[in-house]
Structure formats: structure tokens, C-alpha cells
Design an enzyme around this catalytic site. Sequence first.
Site, PDB file in Angstrom:
ATOM      1  N   ASP A  63       0.712  -1.237  -0.033  1.00  0.00           N
ATOM      2  CA  ASP A  63      -0.111  -0.103  -0.020  1.00  0.00           C
ATOM      3  C   ASP A  63       0.910   1.326  -0.008  1.00  0.00           C
ATOM      4  O   ASP A  63       0.611   2.222  -0.601  1.00  0.00           O
ATOM      5  CB  ASP A  63      -0.941   0.035   1.208  1.00  0.00           C
ATOM      6  CG  ASP A  63      -2.220  -0.932   1.027  1.00  0.00           C
ATOM      7  OD1 ASP A  63      -2.381  -1.597   0.005  1.00  0.00           O
ATOM      8  OD2 ASP A  63      -2.901  -1.413   2.141  1.00  0.00           O
ATOM      9  N   GLY A  64       1.984   1.187   0.794  1.00  0.00           N
ATOM     10  CA  GLY A  64       2.903   2.383   0.596  1.00  0.00           C
ATOM     11  C   GLY A  64       3.392   2.841  -0.733  1.00  0.00           C
ATOM     12  O   GLY A  64       3.447   4.063  -1.227  1.00  0.00           O
ATOM     13  N   ARG A  78       6.763  17.331  23.900  1.00  0.00           N
ATOM     14  CA  ARG A  78       5.869  16.600  24.832  1.00  0.00           C
ATOM     15  C   ARG A  78       4.591  16.406  24.270  1.00  0.00           C
ATOM     16  O   ARG A  78       4.071  16.934  23.188  1.00  0.00           O
ATOM     17  CB  ARG A  78       6.007  17.417  25.947  1.00  0.00           C
ATOM     18  CG  ARG A  78       7.446  17.333  26.717  1.00  0.00           C
ATOM     19  CD  ARG A  78       7.488  18.182  28.077  1.00  0.00           C
ATOM     20  NE  ARG A  78       8.531  17.976  28.646  1.00  0.00           N
ATOM     21  CZ  ARG A  78       8.849  18.608  30.172  1.00  0.00           C
ATOM     22  NH1 ARG A  78       7.837  18.980  30.664  1.00  0.00           N
ATOM     23  NH2 ARG A  78      10.209  18.418  30.446  1.00  0.00           N
ATOM     24  N   TYR A 110      -2.968   3.937   9.240  1.00  0.00           N
ATOM     25  CA  TYR A 110      -2.532   4.700  10.505  1.00  0.00           C
ATOM     26  C   TYR A 110      -3.784   4.829  11.575  1.00  0.00           C
ATOM     27  O   TYR A 110      -3.875   4.659  12.683  1.00  0.00           O
ATOM     28  CB  TYR A 110      -2.072   6.008  10.125  1.00  0.00           C
ATOM     29  CG  TYR A 110      -1.236   6.725  11.490  1.00  0.00           C
ATOM     30  CD1 TYR A 110      -1.044   5.908  12.670  1.00  0.00           C
ATOM     31  CD2 TYR A 110      -0.658   8.081  11.312  1.00  0.00           C
ATOM     32  CE1 TYR A 110      -0.527   6.684  13.638  1.00  0.00           C
ATOM     33  CE2 TYR A 110      -0.154   8.680  12.426  1.00  0.00           C
ATOM     34  CZ  TYR A 110       0.118   8.047  13.570  1.00  0.00           C
ATOM     35  OH  TYR A 110       0.695   8.483  14.386  1.00  0.00           O
ATOM     36  N   LEU A 151      -6.234   2.775  11.748  1.00  0.00           N
ATOM     37  CA  LEU A 151      -6.562   1.457  12.644  1.00  0.00           C
ATOM     38  C   LEU A 151      -5.540   1.344  13.523  1.00  0.00           C
ATOM     39  O   LEU A 151      -5.832   0.688  14.793  1.00  0.00           O
ATOM     40  CB  LEU A 151      -6.571   0.254  11.360  1.00  0.00           C
ATOM     41  CG  LEU A 151      -6.605  -1.074  12.142  1.00  0.00           C
ATOM     42  CD1 LEU A 151      -8.154  -1.132  12.427  1.00  0.00           C
ATOM     43  CD2 LEU A 151      -6.220  -2.027  10.807  1.00  0.00           C
ATOM     44  N   SER A 152      -4.314   1.828  13.340  1.00  0.00           N
ATOM     45  CA  SER A 152      -3.302   1.649  14.572  1.00  0.00           C
ATOM     46  C   SER A 152      -3.754   2.584  15.562  1.00  0.00           C
ATOM     47  O   SER A 152      -3.329   2.125  16.798  1.00  0.00           O
ATOM     48  CB  SER A 152      -1.914   2.084  14.007  1.00  0.00           C
ATOM     49  OG  SER A 152      -1.647   1.076  13.021  1.00  0.00           O
TER      50      SER A 152
END
Length: 286
Positions: free
Chosen positions: A64-65, A149, A181, A183-184
Site C-alpha cells: 500500500d505504501g 512533549r 494509521y 486502524l493503528s
Amino acid sequence: MRVHIVGNVYRSDALAAVVQTALWLNEIGVDVAVDSDTGRHVAIPVVSTAEFGNTDLAVAFGGDGTLIRTAHLCAVTGAPILGVYFGRFGFVTQCTRENVQTCIKATLDGKGTLESRMMLQADLVRSGQSIAEIHALNEIVLQRDITARMMTFAVAVDGHSLTSYPADGVMVSTPTGSTGYNLSAGGPIMDPQVEALVLTAIAPHTLSSRTMILKSNSMIHLTVGSRGDAVLSADGQTRLHILSGDEVWVTKSSRVTNLVTVDKNDFLVKLGQRLFAGQVTLGEAF
């Protein structure tokens, strides 16, 4: 006829398939060229980034990338893209190495089926002026720089202030990008033919954060509400540094990615074979 090719330069089998396919296309009278990255690894003529999308068909050999990289090269012209699977999950790629010639021939003969996938547009506004515009097939991400941060990200939709996330970032995904991303980060899986925007916080420091699915013509306004370095990115391909006071507007893009489809049920098949493989069903648990 002309075909432009992108290969995964980290996979020798994908590059070998690029060369083999280019030779076959030349034999049947089709002009072939590759992008500059692929051209550093194979002895095939190179086409410039600006001209890559001027083609009858673009073929991506990889996962996919690789296909997303091809989509960015073809975004302006909307040239059809055939993804040949040489990856891990490969939710967007449609064709296997065994039937690549059949798929290409059918497409060039006008017998292929195209599926238009919506894209996103992000406008970076600084001091009231739009200074950059980027487009994405999968997702637009506003996130803290790696050295910063946790930050606070304010979100408004269609002029209404929605929430403020204490998080590592916030992303807006397309249904195509829902298996990436998004989904992750805990977002939902969506059928890629649905038109919607998916709003997901990245590593939120709160128990009340929930992914939201918005209508496709929503106007999403993102700002950074705390000090620190932040980055705006599109599919991980383009990265822009965000300054204090910058605004990001995310909308549905006027551009689309046109994918050559082989099987209308391809997405559901891949969910079962590649993502849910190995999971125990209720009947098998007892």
C-alpha cells in the site's frame, strides 16, 4: 499507449517484476517509464515527477505504501492506477504478480473497471493567509514533533468548536485510509466506497476520546493549543512544520485516486485473509 511504473525499491522481487513487465510491454508496443526512485535500481527510462501522471496507466509494484506514492504522483491528472501486490497487508493493491499481464492488458484495452477513491485536502493558514496546500489518499495528520512533549489539539467542525485533545496528535482519514494509521490508532474500519471523514486522536491522554465519523463535506479546523513543535503531514509523504498560531483546514479534495479493480469484493476478502486471519470465531471457541 504509455504505462508508467513505480516499484518498491526495497524488494528485489518487486523490482524484478518491474523489469519483466517493462520488457513485455515494450514487446507489445507500449512505451514504458519509471519514477526517479525506481529508475535508480532498474535500466528503464525515467519520467519526471511533474510528467508521471500523464499516462494511460500507472502500475505500482509493492504494498500500500508504494501505491500511495503512486497516487500522489497521479493525483493531479487522475490517471488510473493498478496496484500489484508485493507487500504485507495490501488493502489497496488489487492484482497479484501471477495475473499482472492480464490485468494490464484488460485495462489498456478499455475493459478494466475503475473505482474512484476520495482524497483529502489540508490548507495551512498562517496570519490569515493560506501558505500551503497538500492532498492525501489515506490521512492528514497534525501531530507533535518527535522531540516535543504531549500537546493539546483543538478541533472545530463546520464552525462549531468540538473538543480539545491532550494527545500526541489528531488525524483525519478517508475510508481508504481507515485500515492504515487510523486502524493503528484505534479508529474504525470502513468500506472504502463509503464517502466520509474519520476523525481520530493519536494516543489521547483521556478516557473520553472517541473516534468520530463525519459527513464527507465537513470542514474540519485544527489548531495546536499548547507550546511545542508540531508537524502537518499527508500520507507520510509530505511534512510541513507548524508554527504557533497556525491553522489547518481539512476538507474533501477535488482530486480523486482512480484504482483499477479486479474483484468487486476484494476489500472484504482481504479483511478475512490478511487482517482477521488466525482469529478464533465463536463456534470454534467451544
